[in-house]
Design a protein around this motif. Structure first.
Motif, short mmCIF file in Angstrom:
data_model
loop_
_atom_site.label_atom_id
_atom_site.label_comp_id
_atom_site.label_asym_id
_atom_site.label_seq_id
_atom_site.Cartn_x
_atom_site.Cartn_y
_atom_site.Cartn_z
N GLU A 1 0.84 -1.19 0.00
CA GLU A 1 0.00 0.00 0.00
C GLU A 1 0.88 1.24 0.00
O GLU A 1 1.86 1.31 0.73
CB GLU A 1 -0.90 0.01 1.23
CG GLU A 1 -1.92 -1.11 1.23
CD GLU A 1 -2.81 -1.08 2.46
OE1 GLU A 1 -2.71 -0.13 3.26
OE2 GLU A 1 -3.60 -2.01 2.62
N GLU A 2 0.50 2.20 -0.83
CA GLU A 2 1.24 3.47 -0.90
C GLU A 2 0.27 4.63 -0.80
O GLU A 2 -0.90 4.52 -1.16
CB GLU A 2 2.02 3.56 -2.22
CG GLU A 2 3.12 2.53 -2.34
CD GLU A 2 3.93 2.68 -3.61
OE1 GLU A 2 5.00 2.07 -3.67
OE2 GLU A 2 3.52 3.42 -4.53
N ARG A 3 0.77 5.73 -0.30
CA ARG A 3 -0.02 6.96 -0.17
C ARG A 3 0.76 8.10 -0.82
O ARG A 3 1.98 8.15 -0.78
CB ARG A 3 -0.24 7.30 1.30
CG ARG A 3 -0.85 6.18 2.11
CD ARG A 3 -2.20 6.53 2.68
NE ARG A 3 -2.82 5.57 3.54
CZ ARG A 3 -2.98 4.28 3.37
NH1 ARG A 3 -2.46 3.69 2.33
NH2 ARG A 3 -3.62 3.52 4.22
N TRP A 4 0.02 9.03 -1.43
CA TRP A 4 0.63 10.19 -2.07
C TRP A 4 0.99 11.22 -1.00
O TRP A 4 0.22 11.50 -0.10
CB TRP A 4 -0.33 10.81 -3.08
CG TRP A 4 0.28 11.97 -3.78
CD1 TRP A 4 0.07 13.29 -3.51
CD2 TRP A 4 1.22 11.92 -4.85
NE1 TRP A 4 0.82 14.06 -4.36
CE2 TRP A 4 1.55 13.25 -5.19
CE3 TRP A 4 1.83 10.88 -5.54
CZ2 TRP A 4 2.44 13.56 -6.20
CZ3 TRP A 4 2.71 11.20 -6.55
CH2 TRP A 4 3.01 12.52 -6.87
N ASP A 5 2.19 11.77 -1.10
CA ASP A 5 2.66 12.79 -0.16
C ASP A 5 2.84 14.10 -0.92
O ASP A 5 3.73 14.22 -1.77
CB ASP A 5 3.99 12.35 0.46
CG ASP A 5 4.48 13.30 1.54
OD1 ASP A 5 4.01 14.45 1.59
OD2 ASP A 5 5.37 12.88 2.31
N ASP A 6 1.99 15.09 -0.63
CA ASP A 6 2.06 16.38 -1.30
C ASP A 6 3.36 17.11 -0.99
O ASP A 6 3.87 17.87 -1.83
CB ASP A 6 0.88 17.27 -0.89
CG ASP A 6 -0.42 16.83 -1.54
OD1 ASP A 6 -0.37 16.33 -2.69
OD2 ASP A 6 -1.48 16.99 -0.92
N THR A 7 3.92 16.90 0.19
CA THR A 7 5.14 17.59 0.59
C THR A 7 6.31 17.21 -0.31
O THR A 7 7.07 18.07 -0.75
CB THR A 7 5.49 17.24 2.06
OG1 THR A 7 4.37 17.55 2.88
CG2 THR A 7 6.70 18.03 2.53
N THR A 8 6.46 15.92 -0.58
CA THR A 8 7.57 15.46 -1.42
C THR A 8 7.17 15.28 -2.88
O THR A 8 8.04 15.12 -3.73
CB THR A 8 8.13 14.12 -0.90
OG1 THR A 8 7.09 13.14 -0.95
CG2 THR A 8 8.65 14.25 0.51
N GLY A 9 5.88 15.29 -3.15
CA GLY A 9 5.41 15.12 -4.52
C GLY A 9 5.63 13.72 -5.05
O GLY A 9 5.94 13.52 -6.22
N GLY A 10 5.45 12.70 -4.17
CA GLY A 10 5.67 11.33 -4.60
C GLY A 10 4.92 10.32 -3.75
O GLY A 10 4.31 10.67 -2.74
N TRP A 11 4.97 9.06 -4.18
CA TRP A 11 4.34 7.96 -3.47
C TRP A 11 5.26 7.46 -2.37
O TRP A 11 6.48 7.40 -2.56
CB TRP A 11 4.04 6.82 -4.43
CG TRP A 11 2.98 7.16 -5.43
CD1 TRP A 11 3.17 7.56 -6.71
CD2 TRP A 11 1.58 7.14 -5.21
NE1 TRP A 11 1.96 7.80 -7.31
CE2 TRP A 11 0.96 7.54 -6.42
CE3 TRP A 11 0.76 6.82 -4.13
CZ2 TRP A 11 -0.42 7.62 -6.57
CZ3 TRP A 11 -0.61 6.91 -4.28
CH2 TRP A 11 -1.19 7.30 -5.49
N HIS A 12 4.68 7.08 -1.23
CA HIS A 12 5.44 6.53 -0.10
C HIS A 12 4.74 5.30 0.43
O HIS A 12 3.50 5.25 0.47
CB HIS A 12 5.59 7.57 1.01
CG HIS A 12 6.45 8.71 0.60
ND1 HIS A 12 7.81 8.68 0.70
CD2 HIS A 12 6.14 9.91 0.06
CE1 HIS A 12 8.31 9.82 0.24
NE2 HIS A 12 7.30 10.57 -0.16
N ILE A 13 5.52 4.31 0.84
CA ILE A 13 4.97 3.07 1.38
C ILE A 13 4.22 3.39 2.67
O ILE A 13 4.74 4.08 3.55
CB ILE A 13 6.09 2.06 1.66
CG1 ILE A 13 6.83 1.73 0.37
CG2 ILE A 13 5.53 0.79 2.30
CD1 ILE A 13 8.10 0.92 0.57
N ALA A 14 2.99 2.87 2.77
CA ALA A 14 2.17 3.14 3.93
C ALA A 14 2.60 2.32 5.14
O ALA A 14 2.78 2.86 6.23
CB ALA A 14 0.70 2.86 3.60
N ASP A 15 2.77 1.02 4.97
CA ASP A 15 3.13 0.15 6.09
C ASP A 15 4.24 -0.81 5.67
O ASP A 15 5.39 -0.47 5.67
CB ASP A 15 1.90 -0.63 6.58
CG ASP A 15 0.84 0.28 7.17
OD1 ASP A 15 1.19 1.15 7.98
OD2 ASP A 15 -0.33 0.12 6.82
#
Length: 61
Positions: free
Chosen positions: A19-33
């Motif tokens: 699962e990944e979530r979009w991070d507006d701060t970095t402008g990219g996808w990050h692993i959720a868990d």
């Protein structure tokens, strides 16, 4: 009449469950868990229930 495109904010791999979530701060996808299978060629559900195009109703100006 204009069309609004809304990008997804989260996604899940159909093969390994990552699962990944979009991070507006970095402008990219990050692993959720959990990272899932690190060797997986992730298959994101692009044909699922999420609809990125929001068309105005015909009765709206």
């Amino acid at each position: 009449m204009s069309v609004t495109i809304t990008p997804p904010r989260e996604r899940e791999c159909e093969l390994c469950g990552r699962e990944e979530r979009w991070d507006d701060t970095t402008g990219g996808w990050h692993i959720a868990d959990e990272p899932g299978d690190v060797f997986c060629i992730h298959e994101w559900d692009i044909n699922g229930s999420f609809t990125p195009i929001d068309k105005p109703r015909s009765d709206q100006p």
